[in-house]
Scaffold this active site. Sequence first.
Site, short mmCIF file in Angstrom:
data_model
loop_
_atom_site.label_atom_id
_atom_site.label_comp_id
_atom_site.label_asym_id
_atom_site.label_seq_id
_atom_site.Cartn_x
_atom_site.Cartn_y
_atom_site.Cartn_z
N ASP A 1 -10.73 3.15 4.16
CA ASP A 1 -11.08 1.73 4.10
C ASP A 1 -12.58 1.55 3.89
OD1 ASP A 1 -9.07 -0.17 4.07
OD2 ASP A 1 -8.74 -0.10 6.23
N GLN B 1 -4.35 -0.94 9.72
CA GLN B 1 -4.31 -2.28 9.17
C GLN B 1 -4.88 -3.30 10.17
OE1 GLN B 1 -3.31 -3.26 6.02
NE2 GLN B 1 -4.10 -5.25 6.62
N LYS C 1 0.82 -1.20 0.00
CA LYS C 1 0.00 0.00 0.00
C LYS C 1 0.86 1.26 0.00
CE LYS C 1 -3.85 -2.32 2.31
NZ LYS C 1 -4.52 -2.62 3.59
#
Length: 288
Positions: free
Chosen positions: A121, A98, A54
């Site tokens: 997200d 994460q 990412k």
Amino acid sequence: MPARILDGKALAARVTASIRERVAARVAAGGSVPTLAVVLVGEHPASQVYVRNKRRTTDAVGMGSRAFDLPGDVPECELLELIARLNHDPDVHGILVQLPLPPQIASERVIEAIDPAKDVDGFHPYNVGRLVLRMPLLRPCTPLGCMKVLAETGEALAGKHAVVIGQSNIVGRPMAMELLMARCTVTICHSATRDLPALVRGADILVAAIGKPAFVRGEWIRDGAIVVDVGINRGADGKLCGDVEFAAAAERAAWITPVPGGVGPMTIAMLLSNTLQAAEAIDDRPSG
């Protein structure tokens, strides 16, 4: 006829190229650099790989990337304090924590602590609720990537029977909402579902997101179906594989995503798209 491959890697490359151009144009016009803050807690090997990918892709499209690597034993209050600082930092447009998180931290509290406008997200209840109400803003990345992949088939989705295997908050549930918004008839399957093979055989579109290698047998697939395999598993031979028995399914399906190289690259591409969208929306916020 064997299924045609839905190449998520190639599609993601096109999407990220477009994002790179939009970011460059934004900066050239005097706009701020869209910046993503990525928080990693602990040393979970798979999470480290995901975060590294990412961050690398974020840098490649000209976005800013901020790394916050915290020890695995960090108290929840310290993580929440970091999120609060990032929420109020005008130079940060997107925040990603994460998952999974270590057991002393409640993921739900962390997700809810993120400013919904920076929730790239798409997991915050506000953003999920907007999706449910067909008024989406920032959308969960993997389901959105799946919808972009489905669009590559050129087939009309309205009226098709879509079967989603898996009911997680990250993939299964928002995936069902995305398909419903596309006017599919949607069935969600899970561990208590009865006669799963029969339901899969009735699917025009199958989205497998259960996390079990080759769980969906090829003979379950309806002739001419579209198969989107979200699973990323390590098989007995050590190679990556999906939730669907690929070779046998490809003999029956019209379209199928490979693993690797299918949905995975699109998830990261949609994260970048969400980050740019968040930066543009934050710029449009009224001052004061």
